[in-house]
Every structure is written in structure tokens, then in C-alpha cells.
Design a protein around this motif. Structure first.
Motif, short mmCIF file in Angstrom:
data_model
loop_
_atom_site.label_atom_id
_atom_site.label_comp_id
_atom_site.label_asym_id
_atom_site.label_seq_id
_atom_site.Cartn_x
_atom_site.Cartn_y
_atom_site.Cartn_z
N SER A 176 10.11 -1.39 3.24
CA SER A 176 10.17 -0.30 2.44
C SER A 176 9.55 0.74 2.94
O SER A 176 9.38 0.71 4.10
N LEU A 177 9.79 1.95 2.27
CA LEU A 177 8.98 3.05 2.76
C LEU A 177 7.58 3.11 3.12
O LEU A 177 7.06 3.65 3.90
N LEU A 178 7.22 2.03 2.32
CA LEU A 178 5.84 1.60 2.60
C LEU A 178 5.25 0.79 3.66
O LEU A 178 4.68 0.29 4.12
N THR A 202 11.85 -3.07 -1.86
CA THR A 202 12.43 -2.06 -1.27
C THR A 202 11.94 -0.69 -2.02
O THR A 202 11.65 0.33 -1.87
N VAL A 203 11.62 -0.98 -3.46
CA VAL A 203 10.99 -0.06 -4.48
C VAL A 203 9.62 -0.18 -4.60
O VAL A 203 9.07 0.40 -5.57
N ALA A 204 9.05 -1.32 -3.71
CA ALA A 204 7.61 -1.67 -4.01
C ALA A 204 7.28 -1.74 -5.40
O ALA A 204 6.24 -1.25 -5.81
N GLY A 205 7.80 -2.93 -5.94
CA GLY A 205 7.73 -3.26 -7.39
C GLY A 205 7.69 -2.14 -8.17
O GLY A 205 7.01 -1.97 -9.51
N ARG A 232 0.40 -2.67 -4.56
CA ARG A 232 -0.54 -1.78 -4.38
C ARG A 232 -1.16 -1.99 -3.16
O ARG A 232 -1.87 -0.91 -2.61
N ARG A 233 -1.08 -3.16 -2.75
CA ARG A 233 -1.79 -3.33 -1.23
C ARG A 233 -1.14 -2.47 -0.24
O ARG A 233 -1.79 -1.92 0.89
N PHE A 234 0.11 -2.46 -0.32
CA PHE A 234 0.92 -1.72 0.73
C PHE A 234 0.50 -0.21 0.69
O PHE A 234 0.45 0.46 1.53
N VAL A 235 0.35 0.21 -0.38
CA VAL A 235 -0.31 1.67 -0.88
C VAL A 235 -1.48 1.89 0.02
O VAL A 235 -1.51 2.91 0.56
N ALA A 238 -1.06 2.34 3.59
CA ALA A 238 -0.16 3.35 3.85
C ALA A 238 -0.92 4.66 3.75
O ALA A 238 -0.50 5.66 4.01
N GLY A 239 -2.13 4.41 3.15
CA GLY A 239 -2.99 5.56 3.27
C GLY A 239 -3.71 6.09 1.91
O GLY A 239 -4.45 6.99 1.69
N GLY A 240 -3.31 5.21 0.82
CA GLY A 240 -4.04 5.31 -0.35
C GLY A 240 -3.07 5.90 -1.49
O GLY A 240 -1.83 6.51 -1.32
N TRP A 241 -3.74 6.12 -2.46
CA TRP A 241 -2.82 6.69 -3.75
C TRP A 241 -2.45 8.08 -3.60
O TRP A 241 -1.32 8.40 -3.89
N ASP A 242 -3.17 8.82 -2.83
CA ASP A 242 -2.97 10.38 -2.66
C ASP A 242 -1.54 10.29 -1.69
O ASP A 242 -0.89 11.20 -1.83
N ALA A 243 -1.56 9.58 -0.61
CA ALA A 243 -0.52 9.52 0.38
C ALA A 243 0.79 9.01 -0.32
O ALA A 243 1.87 9.52 -0.12
#
Length: 300
Positions: A176-178, A202-205, A232-235, A238-243
Motif C-alpha cells: 500500500s501507500l503505507l 491496499t487501503v490499509a484496512g 495502525r502499526r503501518f501508520v 510511516a511516521g505516525g498519525w500526523d504523517a
């Protein structure tokens, strides 16, 4: 006429590039709930009619294989393709184990041959994973299995399998993008050996959709779903919720420019990589249907 392109994954096996994933059947049956097999099978018909003719399931996706059996009993295979997985328990694997697993899947799905059997290994330190693939090769030669794939293999062990002479046509992995791990060395190896990547997540759940644009982080919420916590682990990586919010704003701007959904943009970005054979989009048969939106993935 369907707007969903198709791809030859293996000799005699052409699949839709948007594959309908049935993992949510297990979620629908959680807490002892029973899915109406006939009704769920009937809910597959609009997918086939709309060009989403390929379904992906596994031996542990609740009643997914049995639902397929109901579909096949009523409609035959027709234009549909049914892909499944074998996920054995960790430990040694015998020829009898492999034959029993394939025979069980054939019986549940009402098929004489599995078009694609995808194998999952829990631990590579135990070399029985390679034994299992060789036993599956024997059943492929026998005609009980049409083609072999694997799931969640990393590049190193995919190389080991192909170097050992196993003929693989697919590897099903998160992308995915993440989570772009599959777009480097994995893609290079797959292109070189004719292996198609089947991308899930692909849309990260659902995290890469309008629902989460500007929304609060679900981490720690009592009502957070298993899927949300998984992706959420991939988030975090990838830099966290703000990212994530910055990424969502970019995806939303592209979606608005083309008049499509954010899921369309996130999915199309993955499909445009040449090593990606198809993406797998989850479905809750009989409960929701996103066919019209999914088809717009190829309209821009």
C-alpha cells in the motif's frame, strides 16, 4: 462490458485485476454467528456479472470455501475463478498432510482441480516448508492443483523456493501507500521469474479512505476493530498519525481532481506498478457491496 482489466497469471488461469477477498467471512462468523451459505453464494453473482470474477479465500477464512462450494453447485465455475490458500499448523509436513489439505479444499469448493493453491509458511527455520512445496508440486503434476503460489514470503525465501525448482506464479503480500516493501527487491525478483504479486491491504484496512481524513487516531479506542489495529502499526512505521493525515490530504486532492474515491487512488497507485498482478479487495458477502466504486479504479 466490464471495466476491470484481466491478466494471465498462469497457463489456463486468467484473473481479474481486482480480486474479491473473502477473509471477512471469518469476521462475519465471529462469536458463533452462522453465515447463510446459500445467501452468501448468491451474493457472489453480482461480482461475477460486474467483471470481478476472481475470488480469494483460505482454509481458515471461516466458511469461505463452503460458500464457494454452494456457488459452484448452483452455477458451476463458469466465468469465475476461485483461489485458495493452505495455512498448515507449524511443524513437519508429510505427503499425506498435503494431499489431505488439497482434497479437503476440493471437497469444500466442489472442484476437481484448484486453479491456484497458495501456501503459507509460519517458520522458515523449519525446512519442512520447502518439503510442503515439493509435495504440492507433485499434486500439480497429478492435476489436482493448477498452479502454485505462496503468501507472505519475503524475498530471500522466495528466491530459495525458485532456486530449488519450485514453479510459483504468485506471492500474496501486503502492499500500500503505507507499506511499500514489496516494490523493491521483491518486485525485481518477481519480474525476473514470472511471479505476479497479489497485493492485499491496499487501503490499509480502510485507513486510506475518506472516513479517516481529519479523524482522531483510533489507537487505544475500545471500539477499534482488529483490522484498524493491524494496519495502525503501518501508520506508526510511516511516521505516525500526523504523517498519515498529510498523506490522506494528498490522496483526497488527487481523488477530487479525477472525481473518484480515495480508495480508487490508493488502489490504482499500487496497480500501476508492473510487478503487481492484482489487488485484493475485501468483501462482506450479503452485507455490503462496493462494486461500482471499485470499478472506477480503472476509469481515470
Amino acid at each position: 462490458m466490464s471495466t476491470i482489466p484481466r491478466l494471465h497469471l498462469a497457463p489456463g488461469l486468467e484473473i481479474a485485476r481486482l480480486v474479491t477477498g473473502l477473509w471477512q467471512v471469518a469476521d462475519m462468523e465471529r462469536d458463533g454467528r452462522a453465515v447463510d451459505l446459500a445467501a452468501a453464494a448468491a451474493a457472489m453473482r453480482p461480482y461475477v456479472a460486474g467483471g470481478a470474477t476472481t475470488f480469494d479465500m483460505a482454509d481458515h477464512y471461516g466458511s469461505a470455501e463452503d460458500i464457494t462450494g454452494h456457488y459452484v453447485a448452483r452455477h458451476g465455475t463458469g466465468d469465475a475463478q476461485f483461489l485458495t490458500k493452505w495455512v498448515p499448523t507449524p511443524g513437519p509436513v508429510t505427503r499425506d498432510d498435503v494431499r489431505a489439505a488439497v482434497t479437503r479444499a476440493l471437497g469444500r469448493m466442489g472442484l476437481e482441480r484448484l486453479p491456484l493453491l497458495q501456501f503459507h509458511a509460519w517458520r522458515y527455520a523449519d525446512p519442512s516448508w520447502l518439503d510442503a512445496l515439493w509435495y504440492l508440486e507433485e499434486l500439480r503434476a497429478e492435476g489436482l492443483v493448477g498452479a502454485l503460489g505462496v503468501t507472505n514470503f519475503d524475498t530471500a525465501h522466495l528466491r530459495m523456493a525458485t532456486a530449488s525448482g519450485i514453479t510459483l506464479v504468485s506471492n500474496q503480500v501486503s502492499c500500500s501507500l503505507l507499506d511499500r516493501r514489496a516494490l523493491g527487491a521483491m518486485s525485481d525478483h518477481c519480474r525476473a521469474h514470472g511471479i505476479g504479486i497479489l497485493a492485499y491491504g491496499t487501503v490499509a484496512g480502510g485507513l486510506l479512505t475518506e472516513r479517516w481524513l481529519g479523524a482522531a487516531d483510533p489507537a487505544g479506542r475500545a471500539d477499534a476493530t482488529w483490522s484498524q489495529m493491524k494496519y495502525r502499526r503501518f501508520v506508526e512505521q510511516a511516521g505516525g498519525w500526523d504523517a498519515l493525515q498529510r498523506l490522506l490530504r494528498t490522496v483526497q486532492a488527487i481523488a477530487a481532481r479525477h472525481g473518484v474515491s480515495m480508495a480508487n487512488v490508493a488502489t490504482r497507485w499500487i496497480l500501476d506498478h508492473d510487478a503487481i498482478a492484482a489487488v485484493i479487495v475485501g468483501a462482506r458477502l450479503g452485507e455490503s457491496n462496493h462494486l461500482a466504486d471499485n470499478a472506477r479504479t480503472f476509469a481515470f
